[in-house]
Design a protein around this motif. Sequence first.
Motif, PDB file in Angstrom:
ATOM      1  N   LEU A  17      31.325  44.388  36.187  1.00  0.00           N
ATOM      2  CA  LEU A  17      31.777  43.220  35.433  1.00  0.00           C
ATOM      3  C   LEU A  17      30.760  42.096  35.570  1.00  0.00           C
ATOM      4  CD1 LEU A  17      35.517  43.175  36.566  1.00  0.00           C
ATOM      5  CD2 LEU A  17      34.603  44.103  34.424  1.00  0.00           C
ATOM      6  N   ALA A  18      30.353  41.548  34.440  1.00  0.00           N
ATOM      7  CA  ALA A  18      29.403  40.423  34.442  1.00  0.00           C
ATOM      8  C   ALA A  18      29.771  39.504  33.278  1.00  0.00           C
ATOM      9  CB  ALA A  18      27.971  40.925  34.319  1.00  0.00           C
ATOM     10  N   THR A  19      30.981  38.947  33.346  1.00  0.00           N
ATOM     11  CA  THR A  19      31.502  38.155  32.226  1.00  0.00           C
ATOM     12  C   THR A  19      31.076  36.691  32.252  1.00  0.00           C
ATOM     13  OG1 THR A  19      33.569  37.901  33.481  1.00  0.00           O
ATOM     14  CG2 THR A  19      33.492  39.641  31.838  1.00  0.00           C
ATOM     15  N   ARG A 148      33.129  27.223  35.287  1.00  0.00           N
ATOM     16  CA  ARG A 148      34.131  28.027  35.981  1.00  0.00           C
ATOM     17  C   ARG A 148      34.002  29.484  35.556  1.00  0.00           C
ATOM     18  NH1 ARG A 148      37.990  24.880  33.015  1.00  0.00           N
ATOM     19  NH2 ARG A 148      38.649  24.039  35.029  1.00  0.00           N
ATOM     20  N   PRO A 149      34.379  30.423  36.442  1.00  0.00           N
ATOM     21  CA  PRO A 149      34.262  31.846  36.108  1.00  0.00           C
ATOM     22  C   PRO A 149      35.031  32.207  34.839  1.00  0.00           C
ATOM     23  CG  PRO A 149      34.770  31.556  38.430  1.00  0.00           C
ATOM     24  CD  PRO A 149      34.917  30.207  37.791  1.00  0.00           C
ATOM     25  N   ASN A 150      34.442  33.044  34.023  1.00  0.00           N
ATOM     26  CA  ASN A 150      35.078  33.487  32.784  1.00  0.00           C
ATOM     27  C   ASN A 150      35.938  34.720  33.109  1.00  0.00           C
ATOM     28  OD1 ASN A 150      35.685  33.511  30.080  1.00  0.00           O
ATOM     29  ND2 ASN A 150      33.858  34.647  29.495  1.00  0.00           N
ATOM     30  N   ILE A 151      37.151  34.450  33.548  1.00  0.00           N
ATOM     31  CA  ILE A 151      38.035  35.502  34.051  1.00  0.00           C
ATOM     32  C   ILE A 151      39.380  35.438  33.340  1.00  0.00           C
ATOM     33  CG2 ILE A 151      39.400  36.218  36.066  1.00  0.00           C
ATOM     34  CD1 ILE A 151      37.058  35.416  37.830  1.00  0.00           C
ATOM     35  N   ASP A 152      39.845  36.600  32.882  1.00  0.00           N
ATOM     36  CA  ASP A 152      41.219  36.735  32.396  1.00  0.00           C
ATOM     37  C   ASP A 152      42.038  37.214  33.592  1.00  0.00           C
ATOM     38  OD1 ASP A 152      43.657  37.645  31.381  1.00  0.00           O
ATOM     39  OD2 ASP A 152      42.787  38.216  29.456  1.00  0.00           O
ATOM     40  N   GLU A 153      42.674  36.281  34.276  1.00  0.00           N
ATOM     41  CA  GLU A 153      43.309  36.591  35.563  1.00  0.00           C
ATOM     42  C   GLU A 153      44.314  37.727  35.458  1.00  0.00           C
ATOM     43  OE1 GLU A 153      45.853  34.297  39.080  1.00  0.00           O
ATOM     44  OE2 GLU A 153      44.702  33.158  37.590  1.00  0.00           O
ATOM     45  N   GLU A 154      45.142  37.721  34.435  1.00  0.00           N
ATOM     46  CA  GLU A 154      46.170  38.759  34.290  1.00  0.00           C
ATOM     47  C   GLU A 154      45.547  40.147  34.145  1.00  0.00           C
ATOM     48  OE1 GLU A 154      50.019  39.901  31.451  1.00  0.00           O
ATOM     49  OE2 GLU A 154      48.890  38.059  31.101  1.00  0.00           O
ATOM     50  N   SER A 155      44.506  40.243  33.301  1.00  0.00           N
ATOM     51  CA  SER A 155      43.846  41.532  33.091  1.00  0.00           C
ATOM     52  C   SER A 155      43.185  42.032  34.360  1.00  0.00           C
ATOM     53  CB  SER A 155      42.798  41.417  31.982  1.00  0.00           C
ATOM     54  OG  SER A 155      43.396  41.086  30.754  1.00  0.00           O
ATOM     55  N   PHE A 156      42.547  41.123  35.078  1.00  0.00           N
ATOM     56  CA  PHE A 156      41.867  41.518  36.305  1.00  0.00           C
ATOM     57  C   PHE A 156      42.875  42.014  37.346  1.00  0.00           C
ATOM     58  CE2 PHE A 156      37.332  39.763  36.424  1.00  0.00           C
ATOM     59  CZ  PHE A 156      37.200  39.834  35.048  1.00  0.00           C
ATOM     60  N   LEU A 157      43.970  41.296  37.519  1.00  0.00           N
ATOM     61  CA  LEU A 157      44.981  41.685  38.497  1.00  0.00           C
ATOM     62  C   LEU A 157      45.634  43.009  38.123  1.00  0.00           C
ATOM     63  CD1 LEU A 157      46.667  38.221  39.243  1.00  0.00           C
ATOM     64  CD2 LEU A 157      45.034  39.467  40.671  1.00  0.00           C
ATOM     65  N   ASN A 158      45.841  43.221  36.822  1.00  0.00           N
ATOM     66  CA  ASN A 158      46.415  44.493  36.358  1.00  0.00           C
ATOM     67  C   ASN A 158      45.497  45.669  36.666  1.00  0.00           C
ATOM     68  OD1 ASN A 158      48.740  43.291  35.366  1.00  0.00           O
ATOM     69  ND2 ASN A 158      47.983  43.134  33.265  1.00  0.00           N
ATOM     70  N   ALA A 159      44.192  45.387  36.742  1.00  0.00           N
ATOM     71  CA  ALA A 159      43.217  46.437  37.054  1.00  0.00           C
ATOM     72  C   ALA A 159      43.016  46.603  38.560  1.00  0.00           C
ATOM     73  CB  ALA A 159      41.887  46.128  36.379  1.00  0.00           C
ATOM     74  N   GLY A 160      43.787  45.881  39.346  1.00  0.00           N
ATOM     75  CA  GLY A 160      43.687  45.987  40.798  1.00  0.00           C
ATOM     76  C   GLY A 160      42.569  45.157  41.401  1.00  0.00           C
ATOM     77  N   ILE A 161      42.071  44.181  40.634  1.00  0.00           N
ATOM     78  CA  ILE A 161      40.967  43.336  41.095  1.00  0.00           C
ATOM     79  C   ILE A 161      41.543  42.032  41.646  1.00  0.00           C
ATOM     80  CG2 ILE A 161      38.858  42.130  40.408  1.00  0.00           C
ATOM     81  CD1 ILE A 161      38.685  44.165  38.068  1.00  0.00           C
ATOM     82  N   GLU A 162      41.418  41.850  42.937  1.00  0.00           N
ATOM     83  CA  GLU A 162      41.950  40.634  43.556  1.00  0.00           C
ATOM     84  C   GLU A 162      40.987  39.462  43.387  1.00  0.00           C
ATOM     85  OE1 GLU A 162      43.097  41.185  47.601  1.00  0.00           O
ATOM     86  OE2 GLU A 162      44.183  43.054  47.190  1.00  0.00           O
ATOM     87  N   LEU A 163      41.563  38.263  43.346  1.00  0.00           N
ATOM     88  CA  LEU A 163      40.775  37.036  43.223  1.00  0.00           C
ATOM     89  C   LEU A 163      40.908  36.206  44.489  1.00  0.00           C
ATOM     90  CD1 LEU A 163      41.739  35.988  39.569  1.00  0.00           C
ATOM     91  CD2 LEU A 163      39.873  37.468  40.302  1.00  0.00           C
ATOM     92  N   ASP A 164      39.910  35.354  44.712  1.00  0.00           N
ATOM     93  CA  ASP A 164      39.922  34.457  45.858  1.00  0.00           C
ATOM     94  C   ASP A 164      39.394  33.101  45.402  1.00  0.00           C
ATOM     95  OD1 ASP A 164      40.006  33.303  48.335  1.00  0.00           O
ATOM     96  OD2 ASP A 164      38.267  34.377  49.141  1.00  0.00           O
ATOM     97  N   ASN A 165      40.288  32.110  45.341  1.00  0.00           N
ATOM     98  CA  ASN A 165      39.919  30.765  44.859  1.00  0.00           C
ATOM     99  C   ASN A 165      39.302  30.800  43.464  1.00  0.00           C
ATOM    100  OD1 ASN A 165      40.782  29.336  47.180  1.00  0.00           O
ATOM    101  ND2 ASN A 165      38.886  29.864  48.246  1.00  0.00           N
ATOM    102  N   GLY A 166      39.820  31.675  42.610  1.00  0.00           N
ATOM    103  CA  GLY A 166      39.357  31.734  41.223  1.00  0.00           C
ATOM    104  C   GLY A 166      38.171  32.636  40.987  1.00  0.00           C
ATOM    105  N   PHE A 167      37.612  33.230  42.047  1.00  0.00           N
ATOM    106  CA  PHE A 167      36.484  34.140  41.924  1.00  0.00           C
ATOM    107  C   PHE A 167      36.924  35.561  42.280  1.00  0.00           C
ATOM    108  CE2 PHE A 167      34.638  29.995  42.727  1.00  0.00           C
ATOM    109  CZ  PHE A 167      33.559  29.950  41.856  1.00  0.00           C
TER     110      PHE A 167
END
Length: 227
Positions: A17-19, A148-167
């Motif tokens: 991922l390099a969004t 700020r990081p270009n992240i779709d939080e819901e999609s990332f979490l659904n894929a099992g990708i955890e976030l830390d302070n928005g990253f």
Amino acid sequence: KQKGSSSQTIEADNIILATGSKPIELPHLKFDKKKIISSSEAINLDRIPKSILIVGAGAIGVEFVSIFNNLGSKVVLSEIKKQILPGEDNEISSNLESIFKRKGIDVYTGCQTEIININQDSVKINLKSPNTQEEIEVDMILVAAGRRPNIDEESFLNAGIELDNGFVKINDGMQTTSSDIYAVGDITPYPMFAHSAYKGSEIASLSIAGKNFSPINRLDIDRKSVV
């Protein structure tokens, strides 16, 4: 997925991922992409503004100060903190401010920005600090308050990708909490520099290939940013 665009499903053994990131929009200075712009619009202008207010004196802001000054614009720089380049050494910030002022750039620190009026030709702004209050008029405002990081939080979490302070949370091999997915660049906790992203991409590729790699040294990344 952009509105009106088609989607496509791609399968791979590993994904990097390099969004990237996007400019931060301030509540009182929302982008209209004409009179109030971000760095994205600033590099695609079809004309050089006669005057411009740059809000934010971090790395992005001071770079654009120099660019527009060299292009002949009257530049005003406003920073809410007490010094420009707030994260740098006081002496460096002070020297840079002196250089800017010698070039005819107006610098306001400890200053808040308030829009008075926007019309077709200009923007009228009130610059307020504890000791001063000044009204100015410029062709446009460039908001350089960071990214700020270009992240779709819901999609990332659904894929099992955890976030830390928005990253995206990663290990030394740039691997996310979803073992087959890696992340590099601005969405990771490392500094938002091109050389940091290049190094992260190299590490992710070596990690996927099962080869040895040297983890990112944050101090080296910061040193290169100064150079």
